[in-house]
Motif scaffolding. Sequence first.
Motif, PDB file in Angstrom:
ATOM      1  N   PRO B 425       0.836  -1.202   0.000  1.00 18.83           N
ATOM      2  CA  PRO B 425       0.000   0.000   0.000  1.00 18.83           C
ATOM      3  C   PRO B 425       0.873   1.254   0.000  1.00 18.83           C
ATOM      4  N   GLY B 426       0.369   2.275  -0.679  1.00 17.58           N
ATOM      5  CA  GLY B 426       1.121   3.514  -0.762  1.00 17.58           C
ATOM      6  C   GLY B 426       1.959   3.599  -2.028  1.00 17.58           C
ATOM      7  N   HIS B 427       2.098   2.474  -2.727  1.00 17.41           N
ATOM      8  CA  HIS B 427       2.985   2.424  -3.889  1.00 17.41           C
ATOM      9  C   HIS B 427       2.225   2.309  -5.215  1.00 17.41           C
ATOM     10  N   SER B 428       3.004   2.450  -6.289  1.00 18.01           N
ATOM     11  CA  SER B 428       2.412   2.691  -7.609  1.00 18.01           C
ATOM     12  C   SER B 428       2.288   1.454  -8.488  1.00 18.01           C
ATOM     13  N   PHE B 429       1.300   1.507  -9.345  1.00 17.44           N
ATOM     14  CA  PHE B 429       1.172   0.516 -10.408  1.00 17.44           C
ATOM     15  C   PHE B 429       0.989   1.231 -11.730  1.00 17.44           C
ATOM     16  N   VAL B 430       1.431   0.602 -12.796  1.00 17.66           N
ATOM     17  CA  VAL B 430       1.280   1.152 -14.137  1.00 17.66           C
ATOM     18  C   VAL B 430       0.861   0.034 -15.071  1.00 17.66           C
ATOM     19  N   VAL B 431      -0.147   0.283 -15.868  1.00 16.70           N
ATOM     20  CA  VAL B 431      -0.590  -0.716 -16.834  1.00 16.70           C
ATOM     21  C   VAL B 431      -0.515  -0.094 -18.225  1.00 16.70           C
ATOM     22  N   PHE B 432       0.173  -0.806 -19.114  1.00 18.94           N
ATOM     23  CA  PHE B 432       0.236  -0.353 -20.504  1.00 18.94           C
ATOM     24  C   PHE B 432      -0.638  -1.252 -21.363  1.00 18.94           C
ATOM     25  N   SER B 433      -1.361  -0.642 -22.262  1.00 21.63           N
ATOM     26  CA  SER B 433      -2.061  -1.424 -23.264  1.00 21.63           C
ATOM     27  C   SER B 433      -2.102  -0.627 -24.561  1.00 21.63           C
ATOM     28  N   PRO B 434      -2.018  -1.323 -25.695  1.00 20.92           N
ATOM     29  CA  PRO B 434      -2.152  -0.603 -26.957  1.00 20.92           C
ATOM     30  C   PRO B 434      -3.568  -0.066 -27.146  1.00 20.92           C
ATOM     31  N   TYR B 435      -4.480  -0.550 -26.317  1.00 20.68           N
ATOM     32  CA  TYR B 435      -5.884  -0.150 -26.462  1.00 20.68           C
ATOM     33  C   TYR B 435      -6.369   0.568 -25.216  1.00 20.68           C
ATOM     34  N   LYS B 436      -7.287   1.475 -25.430  1.00 20.40           N
ATOM     35  CA  LYS B 436      -7.799   2.277 -24.325  1.00 20.40           C
ATOM     36  C   LYS B 436      -8.915   1.560 -23.564  1.00 20.40           C
ATOM     37  N   GLU B 437      -9.685   0.751 -24.287  1.00 28.74           N
ATOM     38  CA  GLU B 437     -10.907   0.189 -23.693  1.00 28.74           C
ATOM     39  C   GLU B 437     -10.677  -0.663 -22.444  1.00 28.74           C
ATOM     40  N   PRO B 438      -9.735  -1.631 -22.492  1.00 31.14           N
ATOM     41  CA  PRO B 438      -9.553  -2.414 -21.255  1.00 31.14           C
ATOM     42  C   PRO B 438      -9.116  -1.538 -20.086  1.00 31.14           C
ATOM     43  N   LEU B 439      -8.369  -0.501 -20.382  1.00 30.52           N
ATOM     44  CA  LEU B 439      -7.886   0.360 -19.303  1.00 30.52           C
ATOM     45  C   LEU B 439      -9.014   1.192 -18.708  1.00 30.52           C
ATOM     46  N   MET B 440      -9.980   1.552 -19.540  1.00 25.35           N
ATOM     47  CA  MET B 440     -11.130   2.295 -19.010  1.00 25.35           C
ATOM     48  C   MET B 440     -11.918   1.412 -18.049  1.00 25.35           C
ATOM     49  N   GLU B 441     -12.008   0.152 -18.431  1.00 28.00           N
ATOM     50  CA  GLU B 441     -12.717  -0.793 -17.587  1.00 28.00           C
ATOM     51  C   GLU B 441     -11.952  -0.993 -16.282  1.00 28.00           C
TER      52      GLU B 441
END
Lengths: 354, 492
Positions: B425-441
């Motif tokens: 807790p307190g720390h960061s996560f980053v998710v990359f995807s070539p598409y925006k839709e899964p990230l919006m979800e």
Amino acid sequence: MSFSGFKEVIEEGDTVILYIGVSQIYALEVKPKVINKNGQGVDNVFQTKYGSVKVMDLVGKKYGSRVNLSKGWGQVLYPTPELWTITLPHRTQILYTPDISMVLTQLEIGPGSIVCEAGTGSGSLSHAILRAIGANGKLHTFDFHKERVKVASEEFIRHGFGDRVIVLHRDVCDEGFGVEGVADAVFLDLPKPWDALPHAVSAIKTSGGRICSFSPCIEQVARTCEVLQSLGLQELLTLECLAREFQVKSISLPRVINGQKAPTHQNTHVSQEEKQPDLKKKKVEECVEGAGSDTNTKSDEHEQIAAGNKGQQGNGDFRFTTGITQLKMPGHTGFLTFASVPPGLARNKLSCVA
Amino acid sequence: MPLKKNLIEEGCVVMVQKGAYLKTCRVFSGRSYTFGKRGDGQFTLNLDGALGCPFGSSFRMDRVSNKMFSITKIENPVISLDIVTEGGVDNRDLQDDGRSQKLTPDEIITLKNKGLTGKEVIQVITENSSTFKDKTVYSQEKYVNKKQKKYGETITIHKPTIRLLNDMYYTQDPLKIANLRIDTLSQLLCHSNVQAGGNFAVFESGSQGLVTAAMLQRMGTVGHLVQVYHGAHPQREAVDLMNFSEEELLVLSFINVTKLPEATQRDSLTTTTATTNTNTTTTTNSNTTTTTTSITTAEPMDTNEEDETRKEETPHSSKSDEQKHTNEDSEENLIQKDNEKLDCESQENKDQHVNGKKSEKQDQETQKSGEQAKKPSRPRKFVRTQVEDVSMSSSVLEQGIMGLVVACRQYPNDVVKELMPFLHPGHSFVVFSPYKEPLMELYSEVRTLGGTNMRLSETWLRHYQVLPQRTHPAINMSGGGGYLLYGTKVLK
Ligand SMILES: C[S@@+](CC[C@H](N)C(=O)[O-])C[C@H]1O[C@@H](n2cnc3c(N)ncnc32)[C@H](O)[C@@H]1O
């Protein structure tokens, strides 16, 4: 101390990030007293829209935990250079993460790197460099503004970077960097970078290295590139990057059937908002407050549009989730110009080129 | 301190650059390497002349036979745009009938084979172009640049770096690395807070191990990076191209997503901490504090501790050498498979993007054979056995990580859910995807896993041509470089 290592529990002396909402993020120094406007030491109590927090009460709490405020709550996040960049006290214009991150990769900075930077300014970029060079690296950072040098230097020490940084008061255009053949990379954010370029080249290791200059104006870039070329630098590259943020929202649009408006009321329903507790008012406040604040402000204009359309959401509406772009966003920060100093570049005639 | 090798040495990976063309190869004396697409642009180099020279040096190509060149270091490389003569006022009289060049392609090749230097060839070509002197300086320069790329005879040999590897993949085919553009990769690294002296985890696929390599580069020799992978083998092509020392490679361990430590155990840990809030959780708390002592200090002593933990984990260390061997052998097979898979992946990409570019597998073969022939002097790829890797990774994950990165071609959301429990807790996560839709979800889903301070973003990247009176944005640009969702995990 918390920037330079990792720990689980907040201690006195740490800098922590208090997160209340996307446009309400603050860096707090965990110490018992602060100096007020009148120069007196007073208890360190931080005021927010949702009430105050006695900063020393954070000691012993875990990072990532919730902090209760009298009219709401916030969360304490671990400090990172990115969060520092959006919370730091501005003493100058600063670089933001899209540019900063590009600088780090393009300058190929990593643990053990030796980097020169001018000017230090508010230390926004410096923090990211200091993280990247690790405990064995060294940052030589310069500013010709005495007060900024002093404040930055104290800040670096408080953040645990004291061992890896040398902050000097110096005009780099006139006097250079005071080091020769030691740096892997040099970064310039100066009004007249071309005057500092010959010195920058001498600061670079004889085995070669990378140079970057950040300038808001294209005329500065043109002149910089000319000088870079005349100094024999290679791989010149000028670019510009801008981040676009999306606000994730569910939208429902009324349908028009048979050339007529469907019987439902027109409405743009917004959901998935930050659900802060207690205060319904909060959202509105954020809008107001967000108007003049940092680059990460999520424009809530869409919501205002929605608010203007009172009424029920119709069953026949077309619904979807989308990423809404900001209606207004920063359109330009500056141009980044990169170049390589090839190994063995002749440096003796450098000073006469400029 | 990491070893900083600045000289080109036998057995190391280099990046050969000729104009905009960039390609990696592992240098061995006496061998020759073929570059470029089959046909006119193809050339074969013997790189012996580079051995012992500093990285970043430029070399002249000297013709040995038809398409075969040796190289000699150039002491003072000049960027030669001086062929451009003064330009015509405008090009109203220019007629493009396809016949403005008086020389036939065959004649040009003969010129080259007669041993003229690249510059001389270009000079002759421009002289024989009836339209050249009528072109504006701007288009003259474009013309010369084009010819220079074709006939220019200098190369530069670079040290492989993340910047150049990204550049190489991106010019070959952005889809080779899931369109993970350099600005996006750079931001991913920053927002993950990856640095020397912490525990980090990455799930990567479809980007040649570039994300893993980049994170490793930011970590040096201190800390732990766990690569969680899906399928038969880890993603590590870029890792192997970076000339990492064994010390640096020790930071990295691999674990198959199916072998992750008990998620239930982790879950209960997070939920207990979450529900009871800060002060309680005595058992888990003491547990974590003891383990984190080893990672709070980013000092060199960490390596010793790491050694100790490793010994603890593998009591039968005598056996491990043997194991390593078998592991390596099977690894060779895996590489083969990897290459095959790569090919079919790019095939897939082609299918997906009908109007996409051709995949570039042409040099792959030459390189493969080169590597196989000289296998003995290759550095060890895996510094641990698979068993050791799994136990190392598990223990790192169980201690908790200070940054989580997911960059994959698959649906990322399940992976994120799987790995979020390991994030402190307190720390960061980053998710990359070539598409925006899964990230919006994911934006809304990750909230239930403790996500806060979340941003969904993309970047615009624009290159500029900077020349006196002719400064303007580059004629071509990438339309998008992928999307990032990043945020911080908090206690619920
Ligand atoms: C825009 S600020 C740098 C901001 C910094 N990059 C950041 O991210 O916080 C520019 C700084 O350069 C300093 N400066 C300008 N000219 C200088 C010179 N010749 N030598 C040293 N510092 C100089 C100014 O005092 C100012 O603080």
